[in-house]
Design an enzyme around this catalytic site. Sequence first.
Site, short mmCIF file in Angstrom:
data_model
loop_
_atom_site.label_atom_id
_atom_site.label_comp_id
_atom_site.label_asym_id
_atom_site.label_seq_id
_atom_site.Cartn_x
_atom_site.Cartn_y
_atom_site.Cartn_z
CG MET A 121 -6.73 21.61 -35.23
SD MET A 121 -5.50 22.92 -35.41
CE MET A 121 -5.00 22.66 -37.12
CE LYS A 122 -14.33 19.72 -39.75
NZ LYS A 122 -15.58 19.07 -39.39
CG LEU A 123 -14.16 26.49 -36.69
CD1 LEU A 123 -14.54 27.72 -35.88
CD2 LEU A 123 -15.23 26.19 -37.72
#
Length: 295
Positions: free
Chosen positions: A175-177
């Site tokens: 999700m960070k990416l």
Amino acid sequence: MTGALPTVAVVGIGRISRPMVVRLRRAGHAVVVTNRTRERALDVADETGARVAGCPREAAESADIVIVSLADDTAVREVYHGPDGLLAGLSPGVTVLETSTIAPSTVTSLVPRVLERGAVLLDTPVSGSVELAARGELTVLAGGSRTALDQVRPVIDVLATRVLHFGDSGRGSVMKLVVNSLLLSLGTALAESLVLAERAGIDREAAYDAFTRSAAAAPFVLYNKDNFVTPRDAPIHMTLALVAKDLTLVNALASSVGAPMAQLEASRALIDRALAAGLGEHDGSVLAEFLRGSR
């Protein structure tokens, strides 16, 4: 966990993790810091009273919770392994919060190694600016055990106002990416739009003010105003080199799941040109300056 408040080790002192140390110390936590460039650790220790450890193993040995914040996958792997690495210092019951922006596969490869030590690893990368970190208003994108996450919430809540859990280990890093893919595309579009306004005769600051008062007024746009309007005077939020690193990770993730990324390809072409011009250590908003000199 020992004592009234858990002892926290912070491995890697960067733009986001430094204000984390400040907040943790103000909240009353004993904090141990270590960094490959020792001067950074000494600097934050002088300000906050944190203790400086000579290596990741030493930092982890005295900690209940370990926060890892490093630049890339290579740095993360180097910190965990070896006789002075983080794994060597972990004790049963310790929770490791891996906040680095790295490949999900790097996270999942470390989980069993941490488990062998009787500890738990959660991927908890954060989203937000240096200013939000200083105010404790980051967003945590978490993967791994929900139970372990709940147990360390009192510490996380010192640093963040939102904690979003996405499931198994590696999902927080995914999700960070995904979030960074959106933000980095937004940064490119912001640079292009600002230069478009300027070339069409609109004052730079007036144009940016319009961005902040329109439907385009995302938090990213709001907190990057100084970097885009007065770039020579503004602090670095994220270097263009790190932007490129993240785009490489996003591209690898997209390739692995078969997701089309036309916007990423366009952004990467522009960023590669700016990197070739020697702008890698400037803030990512330098793309606007680069475009001002382009035809």
